[in-house]
Write a protein that holds these residues in place. Sequence first.
Motif, PDB file in Angstrom:
ATOM      1  N   THR A   1      52.085   9.545  28.445  1.00  0.00           N
ATOM      2  CA  THR A   1      51.570  10.633  29.271  1.00  0.00           C
ATOM      3  C   THR A   1      52.745  11.357  29.914  1.00  0.00           C
ATOM      4  O   THR A   1      53.435  10.808  30.767  1.00  0.00           O
ATOM      5  N   ALA A   2      52.964  12.587  29.493  1.00  0.00           N
ATOM      6  CA  ALA A   2      54.075  13.388  30.019  1.00  0.00           C
ATOM      7  C   ALA A   2      53.562  14.250  31.159  1.00  0.00           C
ATOM      8  O   ALA A   2      52.503  14.867  31.058  1.00  0.00           O
ATOM      9  N   VAL A   3      54.330  14.279  32.235  1.00  0.00           N
ATOM     10  CA  VAL A   3      53.924  15.045  33.408  1.00  0.00           C
ATOM     11  C   VAL A   3      55.003  16.037  33.809  1.00  0.00           C
ATOM     12  O   VAL A   3      56.177  15.874  33.477  1.00  0.00           O
ATOM     13  N   ALA A   4      54.557  17.059  34.526  1.00  0.00           N
ATOM     14  CA  ALA A   4      55.459  17.960  35.234  1.00  0.00           C
ATOM     15  C   ALA A   4      55.215  17.712  36.720  1.00  0.00           C
ATOM     16  O   ALA A   4      54.074  17.485  37.134  1.00  0.00           O
ATOM     17  N   LEU A   5      56.272  17.714  37.498  1.00  0.00           N
ATOM     18  CA  LEU A   5      56.185  17.587  38.948  1.00  0.00           C
ATOM     19  C   LEU A   5      56.488  18.971  39.511  1.00  0.00           C
ATOM     20  O   LEU A   5      57.492  19.581  39.138  1.00  0.00           O
ATOM     21  N   TYR A   6      55.620  19.470  40.392  1.00  0.00           N
ATOM     22  CA  TYR A   6      55.812  20.827  40.890  1.00  0.00           C
ATOM     23  C   TYR A   6      55.557  20.898  42.390  1.00  0.00           C
ATOM     24  O   TYR A   6      54.604  20.298  42.896  1.00  0.00           O
ATOM     25  N   ALA A   7      56.413  21.662  43.088  1.00  0.00           N
ATOM     26  CA  ALA A   7      56.233  21.932  44.513  1.00  0.00           C
ATOM     27  C   ALA A   7      56.892  23.256  44.851  1.00  0.00           C
ATOM     28  O   ALA A   7      57.847  23.676  44.182  1.00  0.00           O
ATOM     29  N   CYS A   8      56.391  23.907  45.897  1.00  0.00           N
ATOM     30  CA  CYS A   8      57.062  25.117  46.366  1.00  0.00           C
ATOM     31  C   CYS A   8      57.087  25.123  47.894  1.00  0.00           C
ATOM     32  O   CYS A   8      56.129  24.721  48.546  1.00  0.00           O
ATOM     33  N   ASP A   9      58.232  25.514  48.412  1.00  0.00           N
ATOM     34  CA  ASP A   9      58.438  25.638  49.855  1.00  0.00           C
ATOM     35  C   ASP A   9      59.812  26.275  50.050  1.00  0.00           C
ATOM     36  O   ASP A   9      60.722  26.016  49.265  1.00  0.00           O
ATOM     37  N   PRO A  10      59.979  27.085  51.098  1.00  0.00           N
ATOM     38  CA  PRO A  10      61.292  27.693  51.325  1.00  0.00           C
ATOM     39  C   PRO A  10      62.352  26.706  51.805  1.00  0.00           C
ATOM     40  O   PRO A  10      63.543  26.992  51.710  1.00  0.00           O
ATOM     41  N   ASP A  11      61.952  25.537  52.279  1.00  0.00           N
ATOM     42  CA  ASP A  11      62.896  24.544  52.793  1.00  0.00           C
ATOM     43  C   ASP A  11      63.237  23.542  51.686  1.00  0.00           C
ATOM     44  O   ASP A  11      62.378  22.765  51.259  1.00  0.00           O
TER      45      ASP A  11
ATOM     46  N   ASP B   1      59.783  25.940  43.393  1.00  0.00           N
ATOM     47  CA  ASP B   1      60.005  27.341  43.733  1.00  0.00           C
ATOM     48  C   ASP B   1      60.362  27.417  45.204  1.00  0.00           C
ATOM     49  O   ASP B   1      59.820  26.685  46.033  1.00  0.00           O
ATOM     50  N   ASP B   2      61.267  28.312  45.517  1.00  0.00           N
ATOM     51  CA  ASP B   2      61.741  28.548  46.878  1.00  0.00           C
ATOM     52  C   ASP B   2      60.919  29.688  47.476  1.00  0.00           C
ATOM     53  O   ASP B   2      61.360  30.837  47.505  1.00  0.00           O
ATOM     54  N   CYS B   3      59.667  29.365  47.872  1.00  0.00           N
ATOM     55  CA  CYS B   3      58.786  30.401  48.395  1.00  0.00           C
ATOM     56  C   CYS B   3      57.665  29.767  49.204  1.00  0.00           C
ATOM     57  O   CYS B   3      57.498  28.556  49.214  1.00  0.00           O
TER      58      CYS B   3
END
Length: 133
Positions: A19-29, A59-61
């Motif tokens: 099972t292949a996953v992507a880890l994703y998060a976004c925050d300016p900090d 993502d930086d947002c």
Amino acid sequence: MHDIPLTPTGLVRLDAATTAVALYACDPDPDVVRGMLAAAAAVATGHGWKTAADGTVSDDCLLTQTPRTRPGWERVRSLAEQRRIHLVVVPAFGHIGFTLDEWLAEQRFLHRHGVSVATVEPMLDAFLAGAAR
């Protein structure tokens, strides 16, 4: 409200090692992003899921930025289109789409490509508190 299971519905049952996953998060900090991605990685590791090559994405947002304007989210979409992932692990569903319409559009896109979503939100505070020590 019911908790979201960590084994998402719709995920084709595969051997955990495949099972292949992507880890994703976004925050300016960047420190917050590192903590959130660490939490997602811990959940993935705990389930025996493998992070795809180039599958740790951020993502930086702010979450309010439209998902389709985020370069990192576009990379996750590309991984889904290429069938390189089966699952996206996020800190909370808002990281995929802040409004209901955005969330539903992105969820439909992922499901069309056989990709499910899991959130670590119920455990995020504990992970971030541990990272701050």
